[in-house]
Write a protein that holds these residues in place. Sequence first.
Motif, PDB file in Angstrom:
ATOM      1  N   HIS A 165       0.836  -1.205   0.000  1.00  0.00           N
ATOM      2  CA  HIS A 165       0.000   0.000   0.000  1.00  0.00           C
ATOM      3  C   HIS A 165       0.869   1.252   0.000  1.00  0.00           C
ATOM      4  O   HIS A 165       0.668   2.165  -0.818  1.00  0.00           O
ATOM      5  CB  HIS A 165      -0.913   0.003   1.225  1.00  0.00           C
ATOM      6  CG  HIS A 165      -1.847   1.175   1.275  1.00  0.00           C
ATOM      7  ND1 HIS A 165      -3.161   1.103   0.878  1.00  0.00           N
ATOM      8  CD2 HIS A 165      -1.655   2.452   1.671  1.00  0.00           C
ATOM      9  CE1 HIS A 165      -3.733   2.282   1.017  1.00  0.00           C
ATOM     10  NE2 HIS A 165      -2.843   3.124   1.517  1.00  0.00           N
ATOM     11  N   ALA A 248      -4.241   2.717  -4.176  1.00  0.00           N
ATOM     12  CA  ALA A 248      -3.329   1.918  -3.359  1.00  0.00           C
ATOM     13  C   ALA A 248      -4.026   0.685  -2.789  1.00  0.00           C
ATOM     14  O   ALA A 248      -3.436  -0.409  -2.724  1.00  0.00           O
ATOM     15  CB  ALA A 248      -2.747   2.768  -2.231  1.00  0.00           C
ATOM     16  N   ASP A 249      -5.280   0.836  -2.378  1.00  0.00           N
ATOM     17  CA  ASP A 249      -6.020  -0.319  -1.865  1.00  0.00           C
ATOM     18  C   ASP A 249      -6.237  -1.365  -2.958  1.00  0.00           C
ATOM     19  O   ASP A 249      -6.141  -2.574  -2.720  1.00  0.00           O
ATOM     20  CB  ASP A 249      -7.369   0.128  -1.294  1.00  0.00           C
ATOM     21  CG  ASP A 249      -7.334   0.271   0.223  1.00  0.00           C
ATOM     22  OD1 ASP A 249      -6.223   0.265   0.785  1.00  0.00           O
ATOM     23  OD2 ASP A 249      -8.413   0.388   0.843  1.00  0.00           O
ATOM     24  N   MET A 252      -2.880  -3.186  -3.525  1.00  0.00           N
ATOM     25  CA  MET A 252      -2.493  -4.121  -2.465  1.00  0.00           C
ATOM     26  C   MET A 252      -3.357  -5.384  -2.510  1.00  0.00           C
ATOM     27  O   MET A 252      -2.873  -6.480  -2.203  1.00  0.00           O
ATOM     28  CB  MET A 252      -2.557  -3.444  -1.090  1.00  0.00           C
ATOM     29  CG  MET A 252      -3.936  -3.114  -0.577  1.00  0.00           C
ATOM     30  SD  MET A 252      -3.933  -1.895   0.773  1.00  0.00           S
ATOM     31  CE  MET A 252      -2.978  -2.722   2.026  1.00  0.00           C
ATOM     32  N   TYR A 297     -10.824   5.750   1.125  1.00  0.00           N
ATOM     33  CA  TYR A 297     -10.348   4.424   0.735  1.00  0.00           C
ATOM     34  C   TYR A 297     -11.451   3.680  -0.022  1.00  0.00           C
ATOM     35  O   TYR A 297     -11.221   3.124  -1.088  1.00  0.00           O
ATOM     36  CB  TYR A 297      -9.968   3.605   1.970  1.00  0.00           C
ATOM     37  CG  TYR A 297      -8.677   3.988   2.638  1.00  0.00           C
ATOM     38  CD1 TYR A 297      -7.457   3.511   2.171  1.00  0.00           C
ATOM     39  CD2 TYR A 297      -8.671   4.799   3.758  1.00  0.00           C
ATOM     40  CE1 TYR A 297      -6.267   3.844   2.801  1.00  0.00           C
ATOM     41  CE2 TYR A 297      -7.487   5.138   4.398  1.00  0.00           C
ATOM     42  CZ  TYR A 297      -6.293   4.660   3.912  1.00  0.00           C
ATOM     43  OH  TYR A 297      -5.118   4.994   4.527  1.00  0.00           O
TER      44      TYR A 297
END
Length: 344
Positions: A165, A248-249, A252, A297
């Motif tokens: 992340h 980023a989530d 990952m 997020y």
Amino acid sequence: MIDWDLAVRVGSRLAGDGPTVSRAEAAGVVDELRRGAEQSTPLVREFTGLVAEERTAPVLVVDRPGWIQANADGFATVIAPIVAKLQEKKGPPSPMTEAIGSRVTGAELGLMLGFLGNKVLGQFDPFHDAAGAAGRLLLVAPNIVHAERELSVDVHDFRLWVCLHEETHRVQFTAVPWMRDHLQSLMAEIVGSLETEPGRMLSEGLSRIGDLVSGKTDGSLIDLVSSPEQKKVIDQITGVMSLLEGHADVVMDGVGPEVIPTVAEIRAKFTQRRKGVGTLDRMLRRLLGLDQKMAQYRDGAIFVRKVVDVVGMDGFNAVFAEPANLPGKDEIHDPAAWVRRVHG
């Protein structure tokens, strides 16, 4: 105007040292996190198609006081234009005002940093500029150890998951160098329209904090003291941050299954953890805008997945071509509108 040393002392005392570990275990965690960050670089590059030079930003594995010091330094840089503007209008404070006021604001900032300092797992600081580095990556070792114990997950999988992340954020800013300047320009706009009457800002903010805590109004403390002009800029920043956090989530979780066997379990437990525990914790999260952070997020990840489903990862990467292609806050909630605007 702010006693930064006091802020660091108060924050470090409040955050505490974290979980008890042996010297050998601590050294092992530090080494594994450094290796995890390095391992993540090619994984992120292959998944996203974004190319960032390796080792363009240092990786720092820090303890809680180290994270607090780094963020105090960052805040000092960010608010320097605000302080200058206040002093330009009001003149330098009297010795008594400076002595008392700086300690009050230092203690208040320390309380905020202390609350956050035992929760943040990692952070990419794009505005740190030293020795030509393009930012720096901070991994907070005691918080990562605390989280993995609290969640009862595979520690090696969890550490790499966190690194993926944070490394994605490093890639976002180093592969897209204009991103940092764009965010700085938005912050400059907020400073330019700043209300320079602190007493008025405080009175108006305090009058509405009760509604915020009770849930009668949405937002955070920042929203309460923002002018309509500032809120427009904040909406732009919200769109950018939702994009970056959601991206980023997605990375990952997308990379995870290949290298992290327990990624599904980690995601499920971590999502539950993000909701916060206890009345005081939930109240502070709301005041500091952490509820909005969690929404970033979620909403950002939904945006990224829906866009990739329609135009593929290469088509999605058009968001990084120029600032005009970044989604606004409204487009984050309407991915099809962004696709129409950028791809026709």
